[in-house]
Design a protein around this motif. Structure first.
Motif, short mmCIF file in Angstrom:
data_model
loop_
_atom_site.label_atom_id
_atom_site.label_comp_id
_atom_site.label_asym_id
_atom_site.label_seq_id
_atom_site.Cartn_x
_atom_site.Cartn_y
_atom_site.Cartn_z
N SER A 378 0.86 -1.18 0.00
CA SER A 378 0.00 0.00 0.00
C SER A 378 0.89 1.23 0.00
N HIS A 402 -2.62 3.87 -3.02
CA HIS A 402 -2.60 2.97 -4.18
C HIS A 402 -2.26 1.57 -3.70
N LYS A 406 -5.58 -0.28 -7.37
CA LYS A 406 -6.71 0.63 -7.19
C LYS A 406 -6.25 1.84 -6.38
N ASP A 408 -7.54 5.08 -3.91
CA ASP A 408 -8.61 5.56 -3.05
C ASP A 408 -8.06 6.72 -2.21
N ILE A 409 -8.93 7.33 -1.44
CA ILE A 409 -8.59 8.57 -0.75
C ILE A 409 -8.89 8.46 0.74
N THR A 431 -12.04 7.25 5.11
CA THR A 431 -11.14 6.49 4.24
C THR A 431 -11.98 5.53 3.42
N GLY A 432 -11.63 5.38 2.14
CA GLY A 432 -12.38 4.50 1.25
C GLY A 432 -12.09 3.04 1.46
N LYS A 433 -12.85 2.20 0.75
CA LYS A 433 -12.71 0.75 0.89
C LYS A 433 -11.37 0.25 0.40
N GLU A 434 -10.75 0.98 -0.55
CA GLU A 434 -9.47 0.55 -1.10
C GLU A 434 -8.30 1.36 -0.54
N PHE A 435 -8.55 2.12 0.52
CA PHE A 435 -7.50 2.91 1.17
C PHE A 435 -6.95 2.07 2.33
N THR A 440 -9.12 1.75 7.28
CA THR A 440 -9.61 1.21 6.02
C THR A 440 -11.13 1.18 6.07
N ASN A 441 -11.76 1.73 5.01
CA ASN A 441 -13.23 1.72 4.93
C ASN A 441 -13.84 2.25 6.23
#
Length: 781
Positions: A378, A402, A406, A408-409, A431-435, A440-441
C-alpha cells in the motif's frame, strides 16, 4: 396618634434593608400634624450601642409638618445581624409616640493569617515549629478547618471557632529532612477552609535550611542508568509459562554542555508471547543533538500521522533532521505483534508557517497481508496543514492510497473554535474501501457545540458517528464497534467540590467482532453527580430509558433499560485511600432472546502511598459489560513498589482480558517481580577541585560553637557541635569566608579580621581557624 385635638403622623423613608460595617446612610423622618406644630414637638432617633448620628438637619416648610434628616454612621466592628432603630416623637422631653425599624448588618468575612517570629534559618534534621496568628477582623463568628501540607497543626482540633475581633494562635510543626544539599528552602504553610466558601485562605513561609556538611561536588559528569532483572509467570487456560528477563535503561546528556542526549532501553530475551503487561522484549536507543537531530533505532512506536500510521509498534530506524527552519523525517519499521503487516518505510517534510502553523508532505509504503493471505504493498501520498489562530485551530490531512491496482482517498480534519461564551469542536475521518492506511473503509463524525452561561452553568449538543476500522496492535486491545450517539446536556458546577449534569441521549451500537456481543439502539435520560473533597470523592449516575435489541431477530420490541452506578473513594489517612465500584443494569440489549436481564458489576481499589519509597495499588472488578471492551482491561491488578535512593523492587499480579480467546481461556493470571539498581555511570572527569576545612574555637566561656552559619560564595554551612565546618569540592579560585550575623553571634566577635579571604587551589585543602570572644563595654560617670 392624637395629642389633645392634634393628630401627629410620623413617616420614615429612605431606610435601607441592609448595610455593611463602616458605611453610613441617611434616613428622612417626616412629622405631619392636623394642627400647627408647636416648637416643642420634634423627632428623635435612638441608635444601637456604638452607632453614631453624623448629622441631623430639620426642615420645616410650614407649621403643619417638619422633616428631619439623620445621617447615621455604622461602626467598623459591628456584629452581623438584625438591629432596631427607634424613631420617637418628643414633646417637652417626653415620648408621645415611637416606632421601631429593623435593619440588617451584612456579614463581612475577613480572616488573616500572620506568622510570628519565624526563625532566620533552620538546620536539617531539626524540628521547625512556626507560630501563626489567626485574626478574625470580620463581623461574624467563623468556623475554620486548619490544614498544612507539611507536618502537623498543633493546638487545634478538627475545627476552630473564632468570634469577631478576636485571635487564636496555632503552631505548625514539621521535621526537616536530611538531603545531599548544603542549603535549600523549606516551606511552612497553613490553610484555612470555610464550610460554605469556595476559596480558602493560605499563608506560606519560606525558611532557609542549612546542613552541617555540604555534599561534595562530583568530579565526574554522569549518566543515570538502571540495571536489573525480572521474573514473569502467567497462565492462559491450562497452559503456564515462566521466564526470566534482564533490563537496562537510561537517559540523559552525554556532555556538560548538554548538546548530546541519549535514551535507551534493553529488555530481553525474547521469551514472551504475552505483551499485555509490557514484559515483551524491547531494544531501543534514541539520540538527539542540539534539538535538531533525532535518531531512533530498534523498537519504537511509530506515530507518523493520523491517516497513514497513528500508532504502530515495531522495530526499525527513524531519523528526524532540522533543515534550516524546515524539518525532515524518514523511517523504516517492521511491525510487531500484528501479523497482517510486515515492513513499512516513508518520510515527511514539514515547512513552518507563521506562529505555530505548518504544512507538510508525507509518503509511506507498507507491506500488508489480507484475510486471504494475499501479500501486497500500500503506497500512500499525503499533504497536511495545521493552522492556529487566537480563536481557533485546525489540523487537516488528505492522502491518496494505491494498493492492488486501485486508488482511493483518505481525509482527516480536526477543528476547535472559541468565541466569547461559545466553544465548538469537530473531528472527521473518512477512508475509502481501497485505502489501506491506519484506517480502512472507515468513517467518523464527531461534532459538538457548548455555551457557557458563566463559570457554573454549561449547555451543549454532541453528535458522534463512528464506523472506524483501525489497524491497532494487540497492545491496544481495541474492537472498535460501530456507534451513533446524539446527546443534549446541561451541567452545573455548584462549587469546586460539586458538579451536576443531565443529558438526553439517543445511540446505536454494534459489535463488529465475530461472533458479535451486542447490536442495539436506545434512548435514555442520564443524571450524574460528582463530589470531590480532600478526603472523599464519589461519582454517581442514574440512567432511565428504552432499548431495542437488534440481535434478537424474533423480537425487536423496545424494553425498559435502566442503570445505576456509584464509585466512592475515601481517605482513611492522607496517604491511604480505598474505593469501591457498584453498577446494576436492567436491560435486554445484551440478550440473544431480547429478554430483560439484571446485570451486576462490582469492584474495589486501594491506593497506599505512604511516602516516596513505598506504594501499593490494587484494583478488582468482577466483570465488564460487553460494550465496555474497547481497550485493554483487567479484572484484577495489584502493584507493590519499594524504592530507595538506588534500589527499586516492584511486584505485580493480576488477571487480564485478552480478546479473541475462548471464554474458557479468559482466566489469564500473571505474576511478575522486578528489581532494578540505579547507577550513575561516569562519562567525563571535571577539573580537579580543592577543599576548605575549618573550626570555630571559643576564647570566652559560654560561647556555643554549634549552629553558627558561615558563608563562602554561593555556599552556606552550619558548624557542628565541636565547631567544625567543611566546604568540599570547590573550583580553584579566591573566596571570601564570612560569619553570618544572627542571634547566635549576639555580643560575640571574631578575634581575626572578617571576612576572611582564602585561595583554593586544585587538589589541595585549606585549613582555617576562627577564634570567637565575647564583647565587653565601658561604663562611666
Amino acid at each position: 396618634m392624637s395629642y389633645g385635638q392634634m393628630t401627629l403622623t410620623q413617616e420614615v423613608s429612605n431606610m435601607p434593608v441592609s448595610v455593611k460595617p463602616a458605611q453610613y446612610f441617611s434616613v428622612f423622618v417626616k412629622l405631619t400634624s392636623t394642627q400647627p406644630l408647636p416648637s416643642t414637638v420634634t423627632n428623635r432617633l435612638i441608635l444601637p450601642d456604638s452607632w453614631r448620628i453624623l448629622t441631623e438637619k430639620n426642615i420645616a416648610k410650614d407649621t403643619f409638618y417638619k422633616t428631619s434628616i439623620f445621617t447615621i454612621s455604622i461602626p467598623n466592628q459591628v456584629i452581623s445581624g438584625n438591629y432596631l432603630l427607634d424613631f420617637q416623637i418628643i414633646m417637652l422631653d417626653s415620648i408621645i409616640d415611637a416606632q421601631k425599624k429593623n435593619i440588617y448588618v451584612e456579614a463581612v468575612r475577613h480572616v488573616e493569617i500572620t506568622p510570628l517570629n519565624p526563625p532566620e534559618f533552620v538546620k536539617e534534621g531539626d524540628v521547625l515549629r512556626i507560630e501563626y496568628l489567626i485574626q478574625n477582623t470580620g463581623n461574624k463568628t467563623e468556623r475554620v478547618k486548619l490544614e498544612t501540607s507539611r507536618g502537623i497543626v498543633e493546638n487545634v482540633k478538627d475545627s476552630l471557632d473564632i468570634v469577631p475581633n478576636s485571635f487564636h494562635k496555632v503552631w505548625v510543626k514539621q521535621t526537616i529532612p536530611r538531603t545531599d544539599k548544603g542549603a535549600w528552602q523549606t516551606l511552612s504553610d497553613l490553610k484555612l477552609s470555610f464550610p460554605h466558601a469556595a476559596a480558602p485562605i493560605f499563608q506560606t513561609l519560606s525558611v532557609p535550611v542549612y546542613a552541617s556538611k555540604i555534599a561534595k561536588n562530583d568530579l565526574y559528569f554522569r549518566l543515570p542508568i538502571e540495571i536489573g532483572g525480572g521474573y514473569l509467570h502467567y497462565a492462559i487456560g491450562k497452559k503456564t509459562t515462566a521466564a526470566f528477563q534482564y533490563l537496562a535503561e537510561g537517559k540523559g546528556y552525554l556532555d556538560p554542555s548538554k548538546k548530546h542526549f541519549i535514551d535507551f532501553l534493553l529488555r530481553g530475551p525474547n521469551q514472551f508471547t504475552f505483551p499485555a503487561i509490557g514484559n515483551y522484549d524491547h531494544y531501543s536507543m534514541s539520540y538527539s543533538y542540539l534539538s535538531k537531530t533525532y535518531i531512533t533505532a530498534g523498537d519504537y512506536v511509530l506515530r507518523f500521522n493520523n491517516l497513514m500510521e497513528f500508532g504502530r509498534f515495531g522495530r526499525g530506524l527513524k531519523i528526524e533532521q532540522a533543515v534550516g527552519n524546515n524539518n525532515l523525517k524518514v523511517f523504516y519499521q517492521q511491525a510487531r505483534f500484528f501479523p497482517n503487516q510486515k515492513d513499512a518505510f516513508g518520510g515527511d517534510y514539514t515547512i513552518p508557517l507563521k506562529g505555530t502553523s505548518h504544512i507538510g508532505f508525507q509518503f509511506m509504503s507498507k507491506h500488508l497481508i489480507d484475510n486471504k493471505n494475499v501479500h501486497f504493498r500500500s503506497n500512500l501520498l499525503g499533504v497536511s496543514a495545521y493552522v492556529k489562530k487566537e480563536a481557533f485551530n485546525n489540523d487537516m490531512e488528505i492522502a491518496l492510497g494505491h494498493a492492488l491496482n486501485k486508488i482511493d482517498i483518505g481525509f482527516f480534519n480536526k477543528f476547535n473554535w472559541t468565541h466569547k461564551k461559545f466553544t465548538a469542536h469537530s473531528e472527521v475521518i473518512y477512508t475509502g474501501k481501497e485505502f489501506y492506511g491506519f484506517y480502512t473503509n472507515s468513517l467518523l463524525f464527531a461534532n459538538g457545540i457548548n455555551y457557557h452561561f458563566n463559570n457554573k452553568l454549561n449547555i451543549g449538543i454532541n453528535s458522534n458517528i463512528s464506523r472506524v476500522n483501525p489497524s491497532l496492535d494487540v497492545l491496544k486491545y481495541s474492537v472498535s464497534p460501530y456507534s451513533t450517539t446524539n446527546t443534549v446536556f446541561v451541567s452545573y458546577q455548584l462549587n469546586t467540590k460539586n458538579l451536576f449534569s443531565l443529558n438526553y441521549t439517543q445511540q446505536a451500537r454494534e459489535d463488529r467482532q465475530i461472533p458479535s456481543s451486542f447490536h442495539y439502539q436506545e434512548e435514555f435520560c442520564n443524571v450524574s453527580y460528582n463530589l470531590n473533597t480532600a478526603r472523599f470523592t464519589t461519582y454517581a449516575q442514574a440512567r432511565y430509558g428504552f432499548a431495542q435489541n437488534l440481535q434478537a431477530i424474533d423480537s425487536l420490541a423496545k424494553n425498559k433499560s435502566t442503570a445505576y452506578w456509584i464509585q466512592p473513594s475515601v481517605a482513611l489517612l492522607r496517604w491511604f485511600w480505598i474505593g469501591g465500584y457498584f453498577e446494576q443494569q436492567h436491560t435486554s440489549k445484551f440478550s440473544a432472546t431480547n429478554t430483560p436481564q439484571n446485570l451486576y458489576y462490582y469492584g474495589g481499589n486501594v491506593h497506599f502511598n505512604y511516602n516516596q519509597h513505598l506504594s501499593l495499588n490494587f484494583m478488582y472488578r468482577n466483570n465488564y459489560a460487553p460494550d465496555e471492551f474497547f481497550e485493554q482491561r483487567s479484572f484484577m491488578d495489584g502493584t507493590l513498589t519499594f524504592e530507595s535512593q538506588r534500589h527499586k523492587v516492584s511486584i505485580m499480579a493480576g488477571r487480564f482480558f485478552i480478546p479473541n480467546l475462548p471464554k474458557n481461556e479468559q482466566n489469564t493470571l500473571y505474576f511478575t517481580a522486578r528489581y532494578t539498581h540505579k547507577l550513575n555511570v561516569p562519562l567525563k572527569k571535571d577539573k580537579k577541585l580543592g577543599h576548605l576545612k575549618g573550626q570555630i574555637i571559643s576564647l570566652s566561656e559560654g560561647i556555643k560553637k554549634e549552629g553558627i552559619l558561615l558563608k563562602l560564595g554561593q555556599y552556606k554551612v552550619l558548624s557542628d557541635s565541636n565547631g567544625y565546618f567543611n566546604f568540599p569540592s570547590l573550583m580553584p579560585s579566591k573566596y571570601v569566608v564570612n560569619l553570618v550575623q544572627d542571634a547566635h553571634l549576639s555580643g560575640i566577635v571574631a578575634t581575626i579580621k572578617t571576612p576572611i579571604e582564602v585561595e583554593i587551589q586544585a587538589d589541595s585543602t585549606v585549613s582555617l581557624t576562627i577564634p570567637l570572644i565575647k564583647t565587653g563595654g565601658v561604663r562611666g560617670c
